[in-house]
Scaffold this active site. Structure first.
Site, PDB file in Angstrom:
ATOM      1  CB  CYS A 271      85.670  48.699  39.889  1.00  0.00           C
ATOM      2  SG  CYS A 271      85.611  47.083  40.687  1.00  0.00           S
TER       3      CYS A 271
ATOM      4  CG  HIS B  70      88.942  49.937  34.127  1.00  0.00           C
ATOM      5  ND1 HIS B  70      89.004  50.231  35.466  1.00  0.00           N
ATOM      6  CD2 HIS B  70      88.277  48.755  34.039  1.00  0.00           C
ATOM      7  CE1 HIS B  70      88.383  49.277  36.153  1.00  0.00           C
ATOM      8  NE2 HIS B  70      87.954  48.367  35.313  1.00  0.00           N
TER       9      HIS B  70
ATOM     10  CD  GLU C 194      89.990  50.673  29.279  1.00  0.00           C
ATOM     11  OE1 GLU C 194      89.879  51.809  29.727  1.00  0.00           O
ATOM     12  OE2 GLU C 194      90.591  49.774  29.883  1.00  0.00           O
TER      13      GLU C 194
ATOM     14  CE  LYS D 174      92.254  48.491  37.085  1.00  0.00           C
ATOM     15  NZ  LYS D 174      92.178  49.709  36.265  1.00  0.00           N
TER      16      LYS D 174
ATOM     17  CG  HIS E 290      90.668  45.715  39.152  1.00  0.00           C
ATOM     18  ND1 HIS E 290      90.421  46.893  39.815  1.00  0.00           N
ATOM     19  CD2 HIS E 290      89.555  45.451  38.424  1.00  0.00           C
ATOM     20  CE1 HIS E 290      89.203  47.317  39.508  1.00  0.00           C
ATOM     21  NE2 HIS E 290      88.664  46.466  38.664  1.00  0.00           N
TER      22      HIS E 290
ATOM     23  CG  PHE F 191      81.061  44.373  38.921  1.00  0.00           C
ATOM     24  CD1 PHE F 191      81.730  44.342  37.714  1.00  0.00           C
ATOM     25  CD2 PHE F 191      81.094  43.230  39.715  1.00  0.00           C
ATOM     26  CE1 PHE F 191      82.417  43.207  37.299  1.00  0.00           C
ATOM     27  CE2 PHE F 191      81.785  42.095  39.320  1.00  0.00           C
ATOM     28  CZ  PHE F 191      82.445  42.078  38.116  1.00  0.00           C
TER      29      PHE F 191
END
Lengths: 418, 82, 404
Positions: free
Chosen positions: A167, A307, A318, A339, A344, A403
């Site tokens: 990602c 993110h 974050e 998002k 996403h 990931f």
């Protein structure tokens, strides 16, 4: 001598709007493009919400032969590349000095799954029937197909690479592309990412680890980054492509410079394939190194494009990272996640977010975090809820987390700063 | 559908799903958590998913890695009782 | 600018694991055989290079083995060998200064086929929690960074064999940006039915049924390559950092170049390869006359082989430069192929010998192809060539470290 990298073209295919203009309108409108999954019947799946592109490849300019050859994510990437390339108005450059750097996390999932169902008779046999396979199945094995198609569209003969860091691939592809120019391997690099993961296998693998939302009853408000009641991300799809160009190369030809890629860095958390430590130290380290390359003090950051996936862990992680990297300035800086609006899209979203940052710089507007209704005490920054905000922007930061433990950060500035 | 696995069967299932060699004796210890055994969240999700698929455990059953296998055994007993 | 040196080599190949690899390639022993990973095998690819005898037991932590595909098992095992070979304890490298870059072509395909079968046969709830981390191309870089606590820059490149060469340029680039050490390499495990079903569409795999004749590049019998599994991971360190800890530099990663000439347009790859090689040589600050040996791509397609021969002609003119393709002995391992060639080049520099191209006789091009037995040669500069099935051409220059 440092070779600087500027953006001279942007192309986007995203949920809720194809083309950069429609994409930016959606982001600043406060609307969302998440809905009940329609690309396949989601009955029986835990998460039945997705951010899907209303995309007609023929209408978008692809030929029947291209449509047959390209998986859905490659079609997205090709169309976004065409838009970016047209905007850059690059007349025949030396093809050996034109490179490509494209990202994707899972590549040809759509075709892999469609052909799997057919060749295996819906899972009945392990040794599948090759006679039933599409002649293009081999392209779906490897996301290198995306970069190859983009390279041929723009006539690139320089370095062509594919970055597949889950990602963060979308940020990393832009970062790698910029480095090709910085290191004098190319003068122009077409960089971006594409993904089309809204298919049963990808949805079920995120179901299995409960990473995606189960808020199926209210699809438009299913993605809730930084909200206390967030319960996972909404899977999305799309592509964004940027034309990156060496500063002098762009200046000499009088090109319009939309933004400068001023710094990029990536670090690993070396912790867990999916889990995040709450302290965010590795993301903070990536941010520091990206700012260092940009020769920017933390107080110079005017906007953070987060993110903001809307999972319990990520948003806390974050938020902590921004406080570590920016110190007190984190509290004074608008932070938002797009998002909630566009979902996403795994490897693609990083490039889509960089495209959003370029638009933010150009328009002097911070896109909002939609669906943020109930503040979370652990997420206590200024997340720009609901409504876009006008603001003088000189430097923006975009981050990603993926990931595999990847943590990436990119800094965009207004190109006139020198 | 499904039958309650014995402690030995559960130990086998956990080992198969997570790669962590677990004995039925460890499962009986009331203080040893999944985390203590070296089983992470993904591993535990795999174990629960397998129990839901093959042993009739209700789909709403949730556990985290600070729970103990002994608690899981208790849940399995109740599941069959109800 | 820092100098990047190889200090450790870890190989998992059909020809041999770890220290067994060099004697096998030096002596040109064949490790191709009949593909046995799945049964029955109805596909027109029966000769392949398999890492027979490799099981995760004893090489991969059981907790990790259940959550990863064979391609990651190879990467984990190769890395253990490389770190041991380098005598490098990752904990001794300053924080954020040790990273990893791996190449993959098709990711965790066998694991993925099992899970997608569970989905389509039994339903979504039958897909396990590890599918999300085993199948994707980044699985190996992620697992390697976690296992060894590598918090430095980490990335993944996908471009078939060319990507496996590009990782060394990325490692060198990261060292120039402040990293002290990088793991660089890649491994492939392409033998499951569904992946093979896809690979057939490439149209370049050999249908030959005899392991001795299935993969014969540069000959009139060239009719495709035999696919292989496995790969290599190398420890690439900043030369000063290596020297400071007393680790011998085995080879210098001296230069890299990359171009693109399109999918299947092999005639164009002649110029593409030549340009990539010239870039790599210029990057290394060395002239074509200094190249002692070239490791070839060896696709074994008549047009592709011819293009490679043309590229060599354009680079070296009439000079007879020893060239070799040890992979004809164990198969073309996709993203694992170039890391294996780089490992072999390092070993060739160390041992002063160019390993042969097993099985190949009667080269139809004007090449000094090393065949039969290893050729003793003082190798100071090696050039490694690679092409990706999606149209990329890459070249890497490795040099023997200056002895002071």
């Amino acid at each position: 001598m440092t070779r600087r990298v500027v953006v001279t073209g942007v192309g986007v295919v995203a949920p809720g709007g194809n083309g950069t203009k429609e994409f930016w309108e959606l982001l600043t409108s406060g609307r969302t493009a998440t809905r009940r999954t329609s690309l396949f019947d989601p009955t029986g799946f835990r998460s039945r919400v997705a951010a899907e592109c209303d995309f007609d490849p023929a209408q978008a300019g692809l030929t029947p032969v291209e449509i047959a050859r390209m998986d859905r994510y490659v079609q997205f990437g090709a169309v976004a590349a065409d838009e970016a390339w047209a905007q850059a108005e690059l007349a025949p450059a030396d093809p050996w000095r034109v490179g490509v750097s494209m990202g994707s996390a899972v590549g040809g999932t759509t075709l892999l799954e469609r052909d799997y169902a057919v060749t295996s008779d819906r899972g009945a046999r392990w040794v599948v029937d090759a006679a039933l396979a599409s002649p293009f199945l081999h392209h779906a094995l490897s996301p290198a197909h995306l970069a190859a198609e983009v390279a041929d569209r723009v006539g690139a003969r320089g370095p062509v690479r594919t970055v597949s860091t889950g990602c963060t691939a979308g940020i990393d592809a832009v970062g790698h592309g910029a480095r090709l120019i910085e290191r004098d391997r190319a003068d122009v690099v077409v960089a971006g990412a594409a993904e089309s993961p809204v298919s049963p296998i990808a949805v079920s693998c995120f179901d299995a680890i409960r990473a995606t939302t189960a808020s199926n009853d209210d699809p438009e408000r299913a993605a809730r980054p930084f909200d206390r009641n967030r319960d996972g991300f909404v899977l999305g799809e799309g592509a964004a492509v940027l034309v990156l160009e060496e500063y002098e190369h762009a200046r000499r030809r009088g090109a319009v410079m939309l933004a400068e890629i001023a710094g990029y860095a990536s670090r690993s958390n070396a912790f867990h394939m999916t889990g995040l430590r709450p302290d965010g130290v590795e993301m903070a380290e990536a941010v520091r190194r990206a700012l260092e390359q940009a020769r920017l003090d933390p107080t110079g950051v005017d906007y953070v494009n987060a993110h903001g996936s809307g999972t319990r862990q990520n948003d806390r992680h974050e938020t902590a990272a921004f406080k570590l990297a920016l110190g007190q300035h984190a509290y004074a800086t608008p932070v938002s996640s797009i998002k909630a609006a566009v979902g996403h899209s795994l490897g693609a979203i990083g490039s889509i977010e960089v495209a959003a940052c370029a638009q933010a710089l150009v328009h002097g507007v911070v896109p909002p975090t939609v669906n943020l209704e109930t503040p979370d005490p652990e997420c206590d920054l200024d997340y720009v809820p609901h409504t876009a905000r006008e603001r003088e922007l000189r430097a923006v930061l975009s981050v990603g987390s993926g990931f595999g433990g990847f943590q990436s950060a990119v800094v965009l500035t207004r190109p006139e700063r020198s | 559908m499904g039958t309650t696995p014995s402690p030995a069967e559960l130990a086998g299932l956990i080992s198969r799903c997570t790669g962590v060699a677990v004995t039925d004796r460890q499962l009986a210890d009331p203080t040893t958590t999944f985390s203590d055994l070296g089983i992470d969240s993904l591993g535990l999700m795999g174990v629960l998913a397998e129990l839901k698929r093959s042993h009739g455990v209700h789909r709403d059953v949730e556990m985290n890695t600070e729970h103990t296998p002994r608690e899981l055994l208790a849940v399995l007993g109740q599941e069959v009782a109800r | 600018m820092s100098t990047a040196v190889v200090t450790g080599v870890g190989v998992i190949a059909p020809s041999g694991i770890g220290a067994d690899f060099w004697p096998a390639v030096r002596d040109g022993r064949r490790a191709l055989g009949r593909l046995g990973r799945y049964q029955p095998n109805p596909y027109p690819v029966v000769v392949a290079g398999e890492v027979t005898g490799f099981e995760p037991e004893g090489r991969v932590d059981p907790r990790i083995a259940v959550q990863t595909d064979r391609f990651t098992h190879f990467a984990l095992a190769a890395t253990d060998l490389a770190l041991h070979d380098a005598a490098l304890d990752p904990a001794a490298v300053p924080d954020y200064r040790f990273g990893v870059v791996t190449a993959s072509y098709s990711g965790g395909v066998e694991f993925g086929q099992r899970e997608i079968q569970a989905l389509w046969r039994s339903g979504p709830e039958h897909v396990g929690p590890y599918q999300s981390i085993a199948w994707f191309y980044a699985a190996s870089s992620g697992q390697l960074s976690i296992k060894h606590g590598l918090r430095g820059p980490s990335t993944v490149l996908v471009a078939d064999e060319a990507g496996g060469l590009d990782v060394f340029a990325t490692a060198r680039d990261e060292l120039a940006r402040g990293a002290r050490a990088m793991l660089a390499g890649g491994a492939e495990a392409p033998f499951c039915p569904y992946s093979m079903c896809g690979q057939l569409g490439i149209g370049l795999l050999s249908a030959g049924e005899d392991p001795d004749t299935a993969y014969l590049p540069y000959t009139a019998e060239a009719a495709g390559f035999a696919p292989g599994e496995g790969g290599a991971v190398l420890v690439v360190e900043d030369a000063d950092a290596a020297a400071a800890r007393g680790a011998p530099a085995r080879a210098v990663v001296a230069g890299h170049g990359a171009t693109f000439t399109g999918i299947g347009r092999f005639p164009d790859s002649a110029e593409g390869l030549a340009r990539a090689a010239r870039q790599a040589l210029a990057d290394a600050g060395c002239r074509p006359e200094e190249v002692d040996v070239v490791f070839l791509d060896a696709i074994a397609d008549p047009r592709a082989d011819q293009a490679e021969a043309q590229a060599l002609r354009s680079l070296f003119g009439d000079r007879a430069v020893p060239v070799t393709a040890p992979k004809t002995g164990y198969g073309r391992c996709y993203a694992g192929a170039a890391p294996l060639d780089v490992a072999t080049a390092v070993l060739a520099i160390e041992h002063g010998a160019v390993p042969p191209t097993p099985g190949v006789t009667g080269c139809r091009f004007d090449l000094d192809l090393v065949t039969g037995a290893a050729r003793p040669l003082d190798v100071r500069t090696a050039l490694v060539l690679a092409r990706g099935l999606h149209g990329s051409n890459s070249a890497l220059v490795l040099r023997r470290p200056e002895t002071s």
